[in-house]
Design an enzyme around this catalytic site. Structure first.
Site, PDB file in Angstrom:
ATOM      1  CB  ALA A  33      -0.954   0.002   1.192  1.00  0.00           C
ATOM      2  CG  ASP A  34       4.509   3.818   1.140  1.00  0.00           C
ATOM      3  OD1 ASP A  34       4.011   4.807   0.551  1.00  0.00           O
ATOM      4  OD2 ASP A  34       5.546   3.888   1.834  1.00  0.00           O
ATOM      5  N   PRO A  35       3.274   2.113  -2.687  1.00  0.00           N
ATOM      6  CG  PRO A  35       1.743   1.799  -4.434  1.00  0.00           C
ATOM      7  CD  PRO A  35       1.844   2.087  -2.956  1.00  0.00           C
ATOM      8  CG  ASN A  79       8.674   1.987  -1.156  1.00  0.00           C
ATOM      9  OD1 ASN A  79       9.776   2.268  -0.716  1.00  0.00           O
ATOM     10  ND2 ASN A  79       7.572   2.129  -0.458  1.00  0.00           N
ATOM     11  NE  ARG A 127      -0.171   4.351   1.732  1.00  0.00           N
ATOM     12  CZ  ARG A 127       0.454   5.295   2.415  1.00  0.00           C
ATOM     13  NH1 ARG A 127      -0.235   6.099   3.184  1.00  0.00           N
ATOM     14  NH2 ARG A 127       1.758   5.422   2.328  1.00  0.00           N
TER      15      ARG A 127
END
Length: 176
Positions: A18-20, A24, A141
């Protein structure tokens, strides 16, 4: 992790990060997408895996959205945990239909802005027994970040349009 078209990786494997953001992710020389940073995201719950029921429920809901079958979407939302079991769906249906009609306005599903749609759905939680499940908040997100990255490279990018062939194929194969 292999690069998949559109949102297929999420809907195939159920796994997502969820933090692409670009820091990353990296594209390998053979064209695959590699996730670099699992560091603190594991502790923060930003990497998760959907159940098969959640994956298939999302595929069905997207297909119903594309076809504007809002009666079916309301039932999908019960299965997906947005609406508690046993709630009278009649008052919710016109409200959801209005939100989805606005999201589909001006070009259909290919022009849906997921951040705006999520915001509109969040507003419903104040007046109706409707909630955004934690797993879906993370999906929104991730999709929002990935959609933003894609739009920088291609201002005409439409995530639903990209995912539609996969959704159609998956829907047909599940019914066969």
């Amino acid at each position: 992790m292999k690069k998949k078209e559109g949102s297929a990786a999420l809907l195939d494997t159920g796994f997502f990060h969820a933090d692409p953001h670009p820091g990353n992710l990296i594209r390998t020389p053979d064209g695959k997408l590699a996730i670099l940073d699992f560091g603190n995201v594991l502790d923060l719950g930003l990497v998760t895996k959907l159940t098969d029921d959640q994956k298939y429920g999302m595929i069905e809901a997207i297909a119903h959205l594309i076809h504007r079958d809002y009666g079916a979407i309301v039932k999908d939302f019960v299965k997906l945990g947005f609406i508690p079991e046993g709630v009278n769906l009649e008052p919710i249906l016109p409200v959801l239909a209005k939100v989805f009609d606005q999201a589909l306005e001006g070009g259909g599903a290919k022009n849906i802005n997921f951040q705006e749609l999520a915001s509109d759905l969040a507003q419903i939680t104040f007046d109706y027994p409707f909630r955004i499940p934690p797993y879906f908040a993370l999906i929104i997100r991730a999709i929002g970040v990935l959609e933003g990255i894609a739009l920088v490279g291609d201002p005409d990018f439409a995530i639903v349009e990209e995912a539609y062939p996969y959704i159609a194929q998956k829907t047909i194969s599940e019914r066969a």
